[in-house]
Scaffold this active site. Structure first.
Site, PDB file in Angstrom:
ATOM      1  N   CYS A 165      13.905   2.873  -3.453  1.00 63.71           N
ATOM      2  CA  CYS A 165      13.458   3.588  -2.249  1.00 63.71           C
ATOM      3  C   CYS A 165      14.527   3.531  -1.154  1.00 63.71           C
ATOM      4  CB  CYS A 165      12.152   2.944  -1.776  1.00 63.71           C
ATOM      5  SG  CYS A 165      11.625   3.413  -0.132  1.00 63.71           S
ATOM      6  N   CYS A 213      13.370   2.220   2.207  1.00 62.68           N
ATOM      7  CA  CYS A 213      13.129   0.771   2.076  1.00 62.68           C
ATOM      8  C   CYS A 213      14.440   0.005   2.248  1.00 62.68           C
ATOM      9  CB  CYS A 213      12.526   0.440   0.716  1.00 62.68           C
ATOM     10  SG  CYS A 213      10.933   1.205   0.400  1.00 62.68           S
TER      11      CYS A 213
END
Length: 105
Positions: A31, A34
């Protein structure tokens, strides 16, 4: 780094075993947002050491925790107080927003 990696096996004991507020970052290795949030979470963990617990849950490794807390998009940040979720923030967040959520818990 002062963040704690939590798994299905360690999650409940960590969340319920402290009188401090807990910020949990639900994330995944693949991600992009993230990865951008990682340094922010690490900085918060250092700044709040002794006042709050800052933890991370890899949703790929602990999918059941993501399901339990309704995490449908990552990153998702959940603040816990006394073992209960009190605030949910979805998407990449600025450090000030996360710190305010911890302070309010």
């Amino acid at each position: 780094m002062n963040t704690i990696a939590l798994t299905t096996e360690t999650f409940d004991a960590a969340i319920q075993g402290t009188g401090q507020p807990v910020l949990v970052d639900f994330w995944a290795e693949w991600c992009g947002p993230c990865k951008m949030s990682g340094p922010v979470v690490d900085a918060l963990a250092t700044e709040w050491q002794g006042k709050a617990l800052v933890a991370k849950v890899d949703v790929d490794a602990s999918r059941d925790l993501a399901v339990r807390y309704g995490v449908q998009a990552i990153p998702t940040f959940i603040v816990f107080k006394d073992g209960k979720a009190v605030k949910v923030l979805r998407g990449a967040q600025d450090k000030r927003i996360l710190a305010e959520a911890l302070a309010a818990a």
